[in-house]
Motif scaffolding. Structure first.
Motif, PDB file in Angstrom:
ATOM      1  N   GLU A  36       0.833  -1.206   0.000  1.00 14.74           N
ATOM      2  CA  GLU A  36       0.000   0.000   0.000  1.00 14.74           C
ATOM      3  C   GLU A  36       0.867   1.255   0.000  1.00 14.74           C
ATOM      4  N   ILE A  37       1.906   1.242   0.791  1.00 14.91           N
ATOM      5  CA  ILE A  37       2.798   2.399   0.885  1.00 14.91           C
ATOM      6  C   ILE A  37       3.478   2.647  -0.445  1.00 14.91           C
ATOM      7  N   LEU A  38       3.909   1.580  -1.098  1.00 14.65           N
ATOM      8  CA  LEU A  38       4.625   1.725  -2.357  1.00 14.65           C
ATOM      9  C   LEU A  38       3.710   2.177  -3.490  1.00 14.65           C
ATOM     10  N   ASN A  39       2.406   2.025  -3.338  1.00 16.33           N
ATOM     11  CA  ASN A  39       1.459   2.519  -4.331  1.00 16.33           C
ATOM     12  C   ASN A  39       1.330   4.042  -4.278  1.00 16.33           C
ATOM     13  N   GLU A  44      13.383   7.695  -3.144  1.00 15.73           N
ATOM     14  CA  GLU A  44      14.388   6.631  -3.228  1.00 15.73           C
ATOM     15  C   GLU A  44      14.703   6.015  -1.869  1.00 15.73           C
ATOM     16  N   GLU A  45      14.770   6.844  -0.846  1.00 22.84           N
ATOM     17  CA  GLU A  45      15.062   6.322   0.493  1.00 22.84           C
ATOM     18  C   GLU A  45      13.952   5.386   0.965  1.00 22.84           C
ATOM     19  N   LEU A  46      12.721   5.789   0.728  1.00 22.42           N
ATOM     20  CA  LEU A  46      11.576   4.953   1.095  1.00 22.42           C
ATOM     21  C   LEU A  46      11.618   3.625   0.345  1.00 22.42           C
ATOM     22  N   LEU A  47      11.985   3.677  -0.916  1.00 21.09           N
ATOM     23  CA  LEU A  47      12.080   2.463  -1.720  1.00 21.09           C
ATOM     24  C   LEU A  47      13.164   1.530  -1.191  1.00 21.09           C
ATOM     25  N   TYR A  52      14.457  -3.428   1.986  1.00 18.35           N
ATOM     26  CA  TYR A  52      15.049  -4.029   3.184  1.00 18.35           C
ATOM     27  C   TYR A  52      13.991  -4.823   3.950  1.00 18.35           C
ATOM     28  N   PHE A  53      12.836  -4.193   4.189  1.00 18.86           N
ATOM     29  CA  PHE A  53      11.780  -4.877   4.939  1.00 18.86           C
ATOM     30  C   PHE A  53      11.200  -6.042   4.149  1.00 18.86           C
ATOM     31  N   GLN A  54      11.016  -5.867   2.853  1.00 19.22           N
ATOM     32  CA  GLN A  54      10.502  -6.961   2.030  1.00 19.22           C
ATOM     33  C   GLN A  54      11.430  -8.173   2.126  1.00 19.22           C
ATOM     34  N   GLY A  55      12.729  -7.942   2.036  1.00 17.41           N
ATOM     35  CA  GLY A  55      13.697  -9.037   2.160  1.00 17.41           C
ATOM     36  C   GLY A  55      13.629  -9.718   3.516  1.00 17.41           C
ATOM     37  N   ASN A  56      13.469  -8.927   4.558  1.00 15.56           N
ATOM     38  CA  ASN A  56      13.366  -9.494   5.904  1.00 15.56           C
ATOM     39  C   ASN A  56      12.076 -10.264   6.105  1.00 15.56           C
ATOM     40  N   PHE A  57      10.988  -9.787   5.516  1.00 13.11           N
ATOM     41  CA  PHE A  57       9.726 -10.524   5.617  1.00 13.11           C
ATOM     42  C   PHE A  57       9.832 -11.874   4.898  1.00 13.11           C
ATOM     43  N   ILE A  58      10.505 -11.884   3.765  1.00 11.44           N
ATOM     44  CA  ILE A  58      10.696 -13.139   3.022  1.00 11.44           C
ATOM     45  C   ILE A  58      11.562 -14.104   3.836  1.00 11.44           C
ATOM     46  N   MET A  59      12.662 -13.608   4.396  1.00 17.23           N
ATOM     47  CA  MET A  59      13.517 -14.466   5.230  1.00 17.23           C
ATOM     48  C   MET A  59      12.762 -14.975   6.447  1.00 17.23           C
ATOM     49  N   SER A  60      11.910 -14.140   7.020  1.00 16.83           N
ATOM     50  CA  SER A  60      11.107 -14.564   8.169  1.00 16.83           C
ATOM     51  C   SER A  60      10.161 -15.690   7.791  1.00 16.83           C
ATOM     52  N   GLU A 116      10.476  -2.541  14.332  1.00 14.23           N
ATOM     53  CA  GLU A 116      11.271  -1.707  13.435  1.00 14.23           C
ATOM     54  C   GLU A 116      10.434  -1.219  12.251  1.00 14.23           C
ATOM     55  N   PHE A 117       9.597  -2.096  11.712  1.00 14.22           N
ATOM     56  CA  PHE A 117       8.747  -1.716  10.587  1.00 14.22           C
ATOM     57  C   PHE A 117       7.747  -0.637  11.002  1.00 14.22           C
ATOM     58  N   ASN A 118       7.148  -0.786  12.162  1.00 14.85           N
ATOM     59  CA  ASN A 118       6.201   0.218  12.635  1.00 14.85           C
ATOM     60  C   ASN A 118       6.878   1.564  12.880  1.00 14.85           C
ATOM     61  N   GLU A 119       8.104   1.539  13.395  1.00 13.80           N
ATOM     62  CA  GLU A 119       8.858   2.784  13.585  1.00 13.80           C
ATOM     63  C   GLU A 119       9.187   3.417  12.240  1.00 13.80           C
ATOM     64  N   PHE A 120       9.539   2.579  11.264  1.00  9.35           N
ATOM     65  CA  PHE A 120       9.804   3.062   9.911  1.00  9.35           C
ATOM     66  C   PHE A 120       8.563   3.746   9.341  1.00  9.35           C
ATOM     67  N   LEU A 121       7.411   3.125   9.515  1.00  6.27           N
ATOM     68  CA  LEU A 121       6.171   3.718   9.018  1.00  6.27           C
ATOM     69  C   LEU A 121       5.889   5.051   9.700  1.00  6.27           C
ATOM     70  N   ALA A 122       6.088   5.089  11.007  1.00  2.00           N
ATOM     71  CA  ALA A 122       5.831   6.318  11.750  1.00  2.00           C
ATOM     72  C   ALA A 122       6.757   7.442  11.283  1.00  2.00           C
ATOM     73  N   GLU A 123       8.020   7.137  11.065  1.00  2.00           N
ATOM     74  CA  GLU A 123       8.993   8.144  10.627  1.00  2.00           C
ATOM     75  C   GLU A 123       8.791   8.550   9.186  1.00  2.00           C
ATOM     76  N   SER A 124       8.760   7.586   8.309  1.00  2.00           N
ATOM     77  CA  SER A 124       8.832   7.841   6.872  1.00  2.00           C
ATOM     78  C   SER A 124       7.498   8.176   6.236  1.00  2.00           C
TER      79      SER A 124
END
Length: 130
Positions: A36-39, A44-47, A52-60, A116-124
């Motif tokens: 949703e965020i990427l839509n 560039e920083e957000l991307l 980073y988060f997408q990769g971590n979600f996949i590894m999880s 970390e993801f929630n903090e990222f959302l709050a900041e970015s």
């Protein structure tokens, strides 16, 4: 191995699976939120952070899948008659302890990723930091 011992190990295994299934559902929820965020407008920083988060979600997800498989194998082994062999009993106990540590570590990592993801959302995205 006494029946109560096996029942307790099975109970713990089922509890671990429920926790892992919950985290798997959380990963789906967070990946959908990331989508949703990427839509929306993306810089560039957000991307980069999103990747980073997408990769971590996949590894999880891979870790969760592996742990659930390990737990299923452990449950299968518990269902066999292992009461007569002391070496097998010791192996089962060691394996159970290792699984317990692995699940606890995965819980910690997954919880921290969520935080970390929630903090990222709050900041970015929202523009504030708690």
């Amino acid at each position: 191995m006494p029946a109560t011992f096996i029942r307790q190990f099975n109970f713990e295994c089922e509890s671990w699976k429920r926790i892992l299934y919950f985290f798997r559902e959380e990963n789906v929820y967070y990946r959908n939120r990331l989508s949703e965020i990427l839509n929306d407008a993306v810089n560039e920083e957000l991307l980069e952070r999103s990747e980073y988060f997408q990769g971590n979600f996949i590894m999880s997800d891979e870790t969760i899948h592996w742990l659930v498989d390990e737990i299923h194998q452990h449950i299968k082994f518990l269902s066999q008659n292992i009461a007569t062999d002391t070496q097998i009993l010791e192996l089962v106990i060691r394996n159970h302890q290792k699984l317990k540590k692995d699940v606890e570590k995965a819980e910690e990592v997954l919880f921290n990723l969520k935080k970390e993801f929630n903090e990222f959302l709050a900041e970015s995205v929202v523009g504030y930091y708690n």
